[in-house]
Design a protein around this motif. Structure first.
Motif, short mmCIF file in Angstrom:
data_model
loop_
_atom_site.label_atom_id
_atom_site.label_comp_id
_atom_site.label_asym_id
_atom_site.label_seq_id
_atom_site.Cartn_x
_atom_site.Cartn_y
_atom_site.Cartn_z
N HIS A 33 55.81 64.31 7.93
CA HIS A 33 54.73 65.25 7.58
C HIS A 33 53.84 65.63 8.76
N MET A 34 54.29 65.29 9.97
CA MET A 34 53.57 65.64 11.20
C MET A 34 52.13 65.14 11.18
N ILE A 35 51.97 63.90 10.73
CA ILE A 35 50.67 63.25 10.73
C ILE A 35 50.64 62.26 11.88
N THR A 36 49.53 62.24 12.61
CA THR A 36 49.34 61.26 13.66
C THR A 36 48.18 60.35 13.26
N GLY A 37 48.08 59.22 13.94
CA GLY A 37 46.98 58.33 13.64
C GLY A 37 47.19 56.92 14.15
N HIS A 38 46.34 56.05 13.67
CA HIS A 38 46.37 54.65 14.10
C HIS A 38 45.90 53.77 12.96
N LEU A 39 46.60 52.66 12.75
CA LEU A 39 46.27 51.68 11.73
C LEU A 39 45.89 50.38 12.42
N LEU A 40 44.72 49.87 12.07
CA LEU A 40 44.22 48.63 12.63
C LEU A 40 44.07 47.62 11.50
N LEU A 47 41.66 49.47 8.86
CA LEU A 47 40.89 50.62 9.29
C LEU A 47 41.93 51.60 9.81
N GLN A 48 41.93 52.82 9.29
CA GLN A 48 42.98 53.76 9.67
C GLN A 48 42.42 55.15 9.84
N VAL A 49 42.99 55.86 10.82
CA VAL A 49 42.71 57.28 11.01
C VAL A 49 44.01 58.04 10.82
N LEU A 50 43.92 59.16 10.09
CA LEU A 50 45.05 60.06 9.87
C LEU A 50 44.65 61.43 10.36
N GLU A 51 45.54 62.12 11.06
CA GLU A 51 45.27 63.47 11.56
C GLU A 51 46.44 64.37 11.23
N GLY A 52 46.14 65.58 10.79
CA GLY A 52 47.19 66.54 10.48
C GLY A 52 46.67 67.67 9.62
N GLU A 53 47.62 68.44 9.06
CA GLU A 53 47.25 69.52 8.17
C GLU A 53 46.59 68.93 6.92
N HIS A 88 49.49 61.06 20.35
CA HIS A 88 50.68 60.37 20.85
C HIS A 88 51.17 59.27 19.91
N TRP A 89 50.57 59.17 18.74
CA TRP A 89 50.90 58.11 17.80
C TRP A 89 51.32 58.71 16.46
N ASN A 90 52.61 58.61 16.09
CA ASN A 90 52.96 59.01 14.73
C ASN A 90 52.37 58.01 13.76
N MET A 91 52.16 56.80 14.19
CA MET A 91 51.30 55.84 13.51
C MET A 91 51.25 54.59 14.38
N GLY A 92 50.26 54.57 15.24
CA GLY A 92 50.03 53.36 16.03
C GLY A 92 49.62 52.24 15.10
N PHE A 93 49.88 51.02 15.51
CA PHE A 93 49.49 49.87 14.69
C PHE A 93 49.09 48.73 15.59
N ARG A 94 48.01 48.07 15.20
CA ARG A 94 47.59 46.89 15.93
C ARG A 94 47.04 45.87 14.95
N HIS A 95 47.52 44.65 15.08
CA HIS A 95 47.05 43.52 14.29
C HIS A 95 46.20 42.67 15.23
N LEU A 96 44.89 42.71 15.02
CA LEU A 96 43.98 41.97 15.89
C LEU A 96 43.91 40.51 15.46
#
Length: 134
Positions: A33-40, A47-53, A88-96
């Protein structure tokens, strides 16, 4: 083409063994779906950010709100943006880990036991997400 940025917080239901599944599903869905973002993830909290249409982001967020692996899904920010911050992230992920949280004292409070998504300010949420991508 209009692009939005949506940030939410939620709590994990169950144990951390589902994190790989959540991330894999997000990568597949977001790529399609051409969404970018990051999941923490830290201490049972997302905590997550989603970007796209807008249509695609809203559909994805609705799916997350009904996903039984998330609870207390709370929208923190939705805004129109000129360009993607996480392009640059189709879905970055980081487990702190606890040690990594100790390295981020300004943000650690957001991942404590008394955490309430209603206490987190939208710009702080974005700052935490950007910082975790480094």
């Amino acid at each position: 083409m209009s692009v939005i940025q949506l940030v939410y917080a939620s709590r994990l239901v169950g144990d951390e063994s589902v994190l790989t599944s959540i991330h894999s599903h997000a990568v597949r869905n977001n790529t399609a779906h051409m969404i970018t973002g990051h999941l923490l993830y830290a201490n049972g909290r997302f905590l997550q950010v989603l970007e796209g249409e807008p249509k695609q982001v809203h559909q994805t967020f609705e799916h997350i709100k009904h996903d039984n692996r998330h609870q207390h899904v709370t929208l923190l920010l939705e805004q129109t943006i000129e360009e993607r911050a996480f392009m640059h992230w189709n879905m970055g992920f980081r487990h702190l880990s606890a040690d990594e949280l100790d390295q981020m004292p300004a943000y650690k409070a957001y991942f404590q036991d008394d955490f309430s998504a209603f206490k987190i300010q939208p710009q702080i949420a974005l700052e935490i997400l950007r910082h975790s991508c480094r």
